[in-house]
Design a protein around this motif. Sequence first.
Motif, PDB file in Angstrom:
ATOM      1  N   UNK A   1       8.024 -24.865 -10.280  1.00 13.71           N
ATOM      2  CA  UNK A   1       8.134 -23.410 -10.225  1.00 13.71           C
ATOM      3  C   UNK A   1       7.111 -22.874  -9.245  1.00 13.71           C
ATOM      4  N   UNK A   2       7.569 -22.092  -8.288  1.00 11.43           N
ATOM      5  CA  UNK A   2       6.681 -21.492  -7.300  1.00 11.43           C
ATOM      6  C   UNK A   2       7.105 -20.038  -7.136  1.00 11.43           C
ATOM      7  N   UNK A   3       6.177 -19.148  -7.394  1.00 10.32           N
ATOM      8  CA  UNK A   3       6.538 -17.742  -7.435  1.00 10.32           C
ATOM      9  C   UNK A   3       5.354 -16.887  -7.020  1.00 10.32           C
ATOM     10  N   UNK A   4       5.622 -15.609  -6.818  1.00 12.53           N
ATOM     11  CA  UNK A   4       4.539 -14.712  -6.449  1.00 12.53           C
ATOM     12  C   UNK A   4       5.039 -13.330  -6.141  1.00 12.53           C
ATOM     13  N   UNK A   5       4.152 -12.570  -5.540  1.00 12.18           N
ATOM     14  CA  UNK A   5       4.459 -11.187  -5.193  1.00 12.18           C
ATOM     15  C   UNK A   5       3.310 -10.591  -4.421  1.00 12.18           C
ATOM     16  N   UNK A   6       3.228  -9.273  -4.439  1.00 14.60           N
ATOM     17  CA  UNK A   6       2.172  -8.579  -3.713  1.00 14.60           C
ATOM     18  C   UNK A   6       2.561  -8.226  -2.298  1.00 14.60           C
ATOM     19  N   UNK A   7       3.470  -9.005  -1.739  1.00 17.83           N
ATOM     20  CA  UNK A   7       4.007  -8.767  -0.397  1.00 17.83           C
ATOM     21  C   UNK A   7       5.288  -9.582  -0.290  1.00 17.83           C
ATOM     22  N   UNK A   8       6.129  -9.193   0.627  1.00 14.81           N
ATOM     23  CA  UNK A   8       7.400  -9.905   0.786  1.00 14.81           C
ATOM     24  C   UNK A   8       7.169 -11.281   1.407  1.00 14.81           C
ATOM     25  N   UNK A   9       7.829 -12.281   0.870  1.00 11.75           N
ATOM     26  CA  UNK A   9       7.791 -13.606   1.467  1.00 11.75           C
ATOM     27  C   UNK A   9       8.700 -13.607   2.699  1.00 11.75           C
ATOM     28  N   UNK A  10       8.164 -13.937   3.878  1.00 15.54           N
ATOM     29  CA  UNK A  10       9.019 -13.994   5.075  1.00 15.54           C
ATOM     30  C   UNK A  10      10.207 -14.925   4.843  1.00 15.54           C
ATOM     31  N   UNK A  11      11.376 -14.480   5.234  1.00 14.48           N
ATOM     32  CA  UNK A  11      12.598 -15.237   4.964  1.00 14.48           C
ATOM     33  C   UNK A  11      12.542 -16.634   5.573  1.00 14.48           C
ATOM     34  N   UNK A  12      11.975 -16.738   6.771  1.00 17.76           N
ATOM     35  CA  UNK A  12      11.918 -18.043   7.434  1.00 17.76           C
ATOM     36  C   UNK A  12      11.057 -19.029   6.642  1.00 17.76           C
ATOM     37  N   UNK A  13       9.983 -18.533   6.022  1.00 21.00           N
ATOM     38  CA  UNK A  13       9.097 -19.399   5.241  1.00 21.00           C
ATOM     39  C   UNK A  13       9.790 -19.815   3.944  1.00 21.00           C
ATOM     40  N   UNK A  14      10.445 -18.858   3.274  1.00 23.32           N
ATOM     41  CA  UNK A  14      11.172 -19.177   2.041  1.00 23.32           C
ATOM     42  C   UNK A  14      12.270 -20.200   2.307  1.00 23.32           C
TER      43      UNK A  14
END
Length: 569
Positions: free
Chosen positions: A329-342
């Motif tokens: 499980x890998x999750x987070x927030x605070x800012x948008x995850x760049x689509x290319x990185x995801x």
Amino acid sequence: MRPHYKFWPARMPHAIAPPATSLWHNLAVSALRYPDKAAIVFFGRVLTYAQLKDAAERLAARLKALGVAKGDRVVVDMQNTPQLVIAHFAIFRAEAVVVPVNPMNRAEELKHYITDPGARVAITTADLAGELAAASNALPAGQGLEHLVVTRYADAFDAEVAGPDAPPEAWRGWLLAEHPLPTLTGGQVHTWQSALAEAPLQGELNADPQDLCVLPYTSGTTGLPKGCMHTHASIMHNAVACGLWGSATSETVALVVVPMFHITGMVAVLHAGIFCGATMVVMPRWDRELAGRLISRWKVTSFTNIPTMIIDLLASPNFASFDLSSLKAISGGGAAMPQAVAQRLLEAYGLRYAEGYGLTETAAPSHQNPIDHSKQQCLGIPFFSTDSRIVDPDTLAELPQGEQGEIVISGPQVFQGYWKRPDATADAFFELDGKRFFRSGDLGRMDEDGYFFITDRLKRMINASGHKVWPAEVESLMFRHPAIQEACVIGTKDDYRGESVKAVVVLRPSHRDLVTEQDIIDWCRENMAVYKAPRVVQFVEALPKSGTGKVMWRQLQEAEKAPRAAPID
């Protein structure tokens, strides 16, 4: 209308009934169930659940001896350490209230965290004790601290530790430095060892679920930070909910690097972990090499983070040597995850990055992406027991699906109000369909599936010749450029357009000599609407970040608006 229930995780209820007990009972139960299990790992040293409970009961006894009574506020000012966890639960055992403080705050800022909650006792680390003492000593008589409990990092790990558990060499100075105890005017300073020398606190615990337990502070657009009143019930709800959503069990091994003074680390990691009986591998601050080693060494299964950490970890020259196979499980927030990185995480490692959304006022998650049905750069769907809407910021009328408005939230995790600020509390809440909703101050929209997307802060918008430019959207687009590691978009003065778009950019090391600022501008004009494309690009070595790792866009914006000095003839 709840279209998101089509994507709700299988076999999970839509609402939950969390335990009607205080947070202290979560540790007591886990210690009873798993006394010899590792609760915390810190630079290789293991603290079991039985040891954690014992230390918390001893510190609680000292707090009681220092005069801490039910409902009193106690400041906790430190980086991620086992002592922070012990302090939290000791304060709960003493039926008092945790006031978590960002360890980056200096003396002038710390005065507010002493006087506003009326704190008389604080717990901190030796490297920060001088700042807290200086803050207290500068206050008028009777308003400062009466007691300061001071611990050292080395109280919790072995200085000679080597191998994958060892701290980075550059950290040894601040981790092992011998700081003299400060002088506290009109008060006493206590060492950690002396505080834990007390016999464990005995007697009944009389805390009620509706009692105040945590008073974290949040900054607004103006004025001093405001305390958010959270009860045992509001924190308990999200502690239980976060564990359930992430399929956490007593076998979970979590990497704890998001700051536990911040609401996400405190609730979604610390309290969720203790409730589940998980093992927490604690890092005092971020270092990509140490994180990679610890994930490999301890077979970490859960990693809550902010996107900048993932970006940094993937950029490590040693990344190929790290074993991420244990991560589930890998999750987070605070800012948008760049689509290319995801996308890279998904394609290369089979990991779906599940973004979430929440605020200090909502005890972290109010929205979360389902792991099996996550959408990239999306806040997710309303969390357990939560109702969220999009309303017109001016009229507070609910808006149709797809329209942009303010995100508002109603649920058991929402705070009671702002400490000693009835005016701000009244402004933050309103009633809709018989429910009390909190105004997030964030702009967003809901799609046809019931997923929420953030547009930006209500106050963060660039008006370029009447065109509304939302910085988060521009930043997301810019992340697709192969040379861009990080970007922050702000408004800059334009005599013709009123405002223009400016991008402050950190380049990847591999591209620093290959592209110019004009190259980025040209690329943006080719890849987004012309009114959105930055007309100014500035390369910098690093973006300013808060103690939680969020990019401090407001600092860059204020610097941009500051008057320039007149040139010298």
